[in-house]
Scaffold this active site. Structure first.
Site, PDB file in Angstrom:
ATOM      1  N   CYS A  70       3.285  -2.905   0.371  1.00 43.52           N
ATOM      2  CA  CYS A  70       1.834  -2.961   0.577  1.00 43.52           C
ATOM      3  C   CYS A  70       1.147  -4.029  -0.269  1.00 43.52           C
ATOM      4  CB  CYS A  70       1.199  -1.591   0.364  1.00 43.52           C
ATOM      5  SG  CYS A  70       1.266  -0.945  -1.334  1.00 43.52           S
ATOM      6  N   HIS A 119      -1.263   2.639  -3.062  1.00 38.24           N
ATOM      7  CA  HIS A 119      -1.201   1.956  -1.763  1.00 38.24           C
ATOM      8  C   HIS A 119      -2.451   1.101  -1.580  1.00 38.24           C
ATOM      9  CE1 HIS A 119       0.206   1.124   2.237  1.00 38.24           C
ATOM     10  NE2 HIS A 119      -0.961   1.498   2.749  1.00 38.24           N
ATOM     11  N   HIS A 131      -2.143  -3.057   6.975  1.00 41.61           N
ATOM     12  CA  HIS A 131      -1.335  -2.679   5.818  1.00 41.61           C
ATOM     13  C   HIS A 131       0.136  -2.613   6.181  1.00 41.61           C
ATOM     14  CE1 HIS A 131      -1.043   1.964   6.423  1.00 41.61           C
ATOM     15  NE2 HIS A 131      -1.330   1.406   7.578  1.00 41.61           N
TER      16      HIS A 131
END
Length: 154
Positions: A70, A119, A131
């Site tokens: 990420c 994240h 993402h």
């Protein structure tokens, strides 16, 4: 007194915030560009760059361009624009300008996790983000879940 003014002038000029003119008046100068947040047009560009990696596989620790985790994905995207951001989701959060959801605009970062962010993605607008979610998945456009935090890249 004359020497002390020169010393103050030199110290202020170095900060980039204030400077003394030769006539003795104060002049305000712009803050250094490194601290400036990305503009809305730069944010749109970041979303466009992020979208080019649609379908790229997730791999833990990967920074692209053939695989991403990420924060590797967000770092890679902003590097294409000449913006260096920290490597991990938590460090990116700490370095960003904090926003509430209503202030978010395309190109801002979207974070998840508790006190420590684990994240990150790139806000695409309309409640969606680009993402690289997890092992076995790929870079994609997804709906933002509840509990997200937002930040703007400096």
């Amino acid at each position: 007194m004359k020497n002390s003014i020169k010393g103050v002038s030199a110290r202020l000029a170095v900060t980039g915030a204030l400077a003394l003119s030769l006539s003795g008046g104060l002049a305000v100068t712009a803050a250094p560009a490194a601290d400036a947040a990305i503009t809305s047009s730069q944010g749109v560009k970041a979303v466009s760059i992020a979208s080019t990696k649609k379908g790229t596989p997730y791999r833990w620790g990967a920074t692209g361009p053939r695989a991403f985790d990420c924060s590797g994905f967000t770092s890679w995207t902003f590097a294409r624009m000449g913006k260096k951001i920290p490597r991990t989701a938590d460090a990116q959060y700490r370095a960003s300008i904090k926003l509430n959801r209503g202030q978010a605009r395309p190109g801002d970062l979207v974070f998840y996790g508790g006190k420590r962010k684990t994240h990150v993605g790139i806000y695409a607008g309309n409640g969606r983000m680009w993402h690289s979610p997890r092992s076995g998945d790929v870079v994609k456009l997804a709906k933002i879940r509840s509990g997200a935090a937002f930040g703007r890249v400096r």
